[in-house]
Scaffold this active site. Structure first.
Site, PDB file in Angstrom:
ATOM      1  N   ASP A   1      -3.852 -21.633  58.569  1.00  7.34           N
ATOM      2  CA  ASP A   1      -3.937 -22.571  59.676  1.00  7.34           C
ATOM      3  C   ASP A   1      -3.655 -24.144  59.305  1.00  7.34           C
ATOM      4  OD1 ASP A   1      -4.393 -23.011  62.391  1.00  7.34           O
ATOM      5  OD2 ASP A   1      -6.329 -21.762  62.192  1.00  7.34           O
TER       6      ASP A   1
ATOM      7  N   ASP B   1      -2.728 -22.014  70.784  1.00  2.00           N
ATOM      8  CA  ASP B   1      -3.280 -20.724  71.056  1.00  2.00           C
ATOM      9  C   ASP B   1      -3.081 -19.848  72.351  1.00  2.00           C
ATOM     10  OD1 ASP B   1      -4.267 -21.478  68.491  1.00  2.00           O
ATOM     11  OD2 ASP B   1      -6.312 -21.431  68.988  1.00  2.00           O
TER      12      ASP B   1
HETATM   13  C1  GLA Z   1      -6.622 -22.185  65.193  1.00  2.00           C
HETATM   14  C2  GLA Z   1      -5.523 -20.894  65.102  1.00  2.00           C
HETATM   15  C3  GLA Z   1      -6.482 -19.667  65.964  1.00  2.00           C
HETATM   16  C4  GLA Z   1      -7.810 -19.489  65.263  1.00  2.00           C
HETATM   17  C5  GLA Z   1      -8.482 -20.789  65.126  1.00  2.00           C
HETATM   18  C6  GLA Z   1      -9.692 -20.706  64.028  1.00  2.00           C
HETATM   19  O1  GLA Z   1      -6.867 -22.577  66.626  1.00  2.00           O
HETATM   20  O2  GLA Z   1      -4.506 -21.164  66.019  1.00  2.00           O
HETATM   21  O3  GLA Z   1      -5.604 -18.564  66.002  1.00  2.00           O
HETATM   22  O4  GLA Z   1      -7.358 -19.089  63.766  1.00  2.00           O
HETATM   23  O5  GLA Z   1      -7.792 -21.956  64.352  1.00  2.00           O
HETATM   24  O6  GLA Z   1     -10.500 -21.695  64.030  1.00  2.00           O
END
Ligand code: GLA
Length: 413
Positions: free
Chosen positions: A160, A215
């Protein structure tokens, strides 16, 4: 005399071979593991449904479900733990630890369990000092973490992009990629940088997939606004893929984020979402509770014909052929001269469609393929209804329900 010449030649050859080997090592090191994700990876990830509510018990139960409910047979392999599996602090030696309350047996024991079910285990970290959930990230611990994952038997790393002040994405991701490869274990590397620095332009040799957007959420059409950041619906993510298809192919995929099938959308919307991700040659990482699914959800996630579109060995993403009145027609070239076609109805109400094949000219400038409907006849198969709809010699007429798709496979007659 001859003998001497031979000796000299052998020595010269040996020298040349050594030189060539050194040159190869220098140019190609570190090598990307060749056989990973030659078709888009398939699996499950904890985030969309469970966020931080992860535990070894949950992961074991998900692995049990995947191994026995038809998903493993349909091609799903990876069981991936997302954020918050880590303990709040590293140990005194800087080693990453699993959360002692929720993962008391440790990740190695869990990996052994998942492997015993014939599946693979994935894990999550972050290029920055902390993960998005506030647990220790891998910044300045890349080698140590990669070695820990490899020693535990981890098969997949999602990486991430939170808490990254002062980092440049290409260098930060390359660093972890090198650390993973140096372990000698084939660990699929899934970049989760949200598309900010256009990873499709630099990540082909860094990992097997890269997120293209922020997301996803379980909405077909819309956004959830959190102020500083937004979650995107299926159609919003689809539209953000515009222009990216040329960057994807076997071993390096655009990742429009994990599936929300089974997380609250209607059956039509789930079907459309799944079909579109298959057309996009996207990683198919389910994100629902595999232990408790209704039959419709399982049916969508395990449809072999639609999955075959996703897993087609050519690995070419679909192109958007036309868009009128909220109805889009997409085409995806498949192996053996076949094509997949998807008619997407973005409207809430049904739409009648007619497609007179002979009048349409589908050309893919990137893969240099054409349907040639004027000279080639295809058999038309409705993939969801499992019905043959004749051939491309007669026009196709159908009604596509609101927020749904018609998914077709065209095989040469
Ligand atoms: C980010 C990623 C998500 C998830 C969260 C976890 O937002 O894009 O897919 O992994 O972090 O904290």
């Amino acid at each position: 005399m001859k003998r001497i010449v031979l000796t000299v030649n052998v020595a010269a050859c040996a020298g040349l071979v050594m030189l060539l080997c050194t040159a190869c090592v220098c140019t190609h090191q570190p090598k990307k593991p060749g056989a990973l994700a030659l078709t888009p990876q398939m699996g499950w990830n904890s985030w969309n449904k469970f966020q931080g509510r992860v535990s070894e018990q949950l992961i074991r139960e998900i692995a049990d479900a995947m191994a026995t409910n038809g998903m493993k047979a349909a091609g799903y392999q990876y069981v991936n733990i997302d954020d918050l599996w880590q303990a709040p602090q590293r140990d005194a030696g800087g080693n990453i630890l699993s959360d002692p309350t929720r993962f008391p047996s440790g990740i190695k024991t869990l990996a052994d369990y998942v492997h015993s079910r014939g599946l693979r285990l994935g894990i999550y970290s972050d290029a920055g000092g902390h993960t998005c959930g506030g647990r220790p990230g891998s910044r300045d611990h890349e080698t140590q973490d990669a070695q820990a994952y490899a020693s535990w038997g981890v098969d997949y790393l999602k990486y991430d992009w939170c808490d990254v002040d002062g980092l440049q994405a290409p260098a930060a991701y390359q660093k972890m990629s090198d650390a993973l490869r140096a372990t000698g274990r084939p660990i699929l590397f899934s970049l989760c940088e949200w598309g900010t620095s256009k990873p499709w332009t630099w990540a082909k040799d860094v990992g097997q997939s890269w997120r293209t957007t922020g997301d996803i959420c379980a909405k077909f059409d819309g956004l959830i606004d959190h102020g500083q950041w937004q979650e995107h619906g299926v159609l919003q993510i689809l539209d953000l893929q515009d222009g990216l298809r040329k960057y994807a192919g076997p071993g390096h995929w655009n990742d429009p984020d994990m599936l929300e099938v089974g997380n609250g959308m209607s059956v039509n919307e789930d079907r459309a979402h799944f079909t579109l991700w298959c057309m996009l040659a996207a990683p198919l990482i389910s994100g629902n509770d595999l232990r408790h699914m209704n039959p419709e959800t399982l049916k969508i996630l395990t449809d072999k014909d639609v999955i075959a579109v996703n897993q087609d060995p050519l690995g070419i993403e679909a192109l958007k052929y036309s868009a009128h009145d909220g109805v889009e027609v997409w085409f995806k070239p498949l192996a053996h001269g076949a094509w997949a076609m998807c008619v997407l109805n973005r409207n809430k109400d049904p739409r009648p469609i007619t497609f007179d094949w002979g009048n349409e000219k589908v050309t893919d400038d990137i893969s240099k393929r054409e349907t040639k409907f004027d000279t080639t006849t295809y058999r038309v198969r409705d993939l969801w209804k499992k019905q043959d709809l004749g051939t491309t010699d007669t026009p196709l007429s159908a009604e596509v329900p609101g927020h749904d798709v018609l998914a077709i496979r065209l095989n040469k007659k």
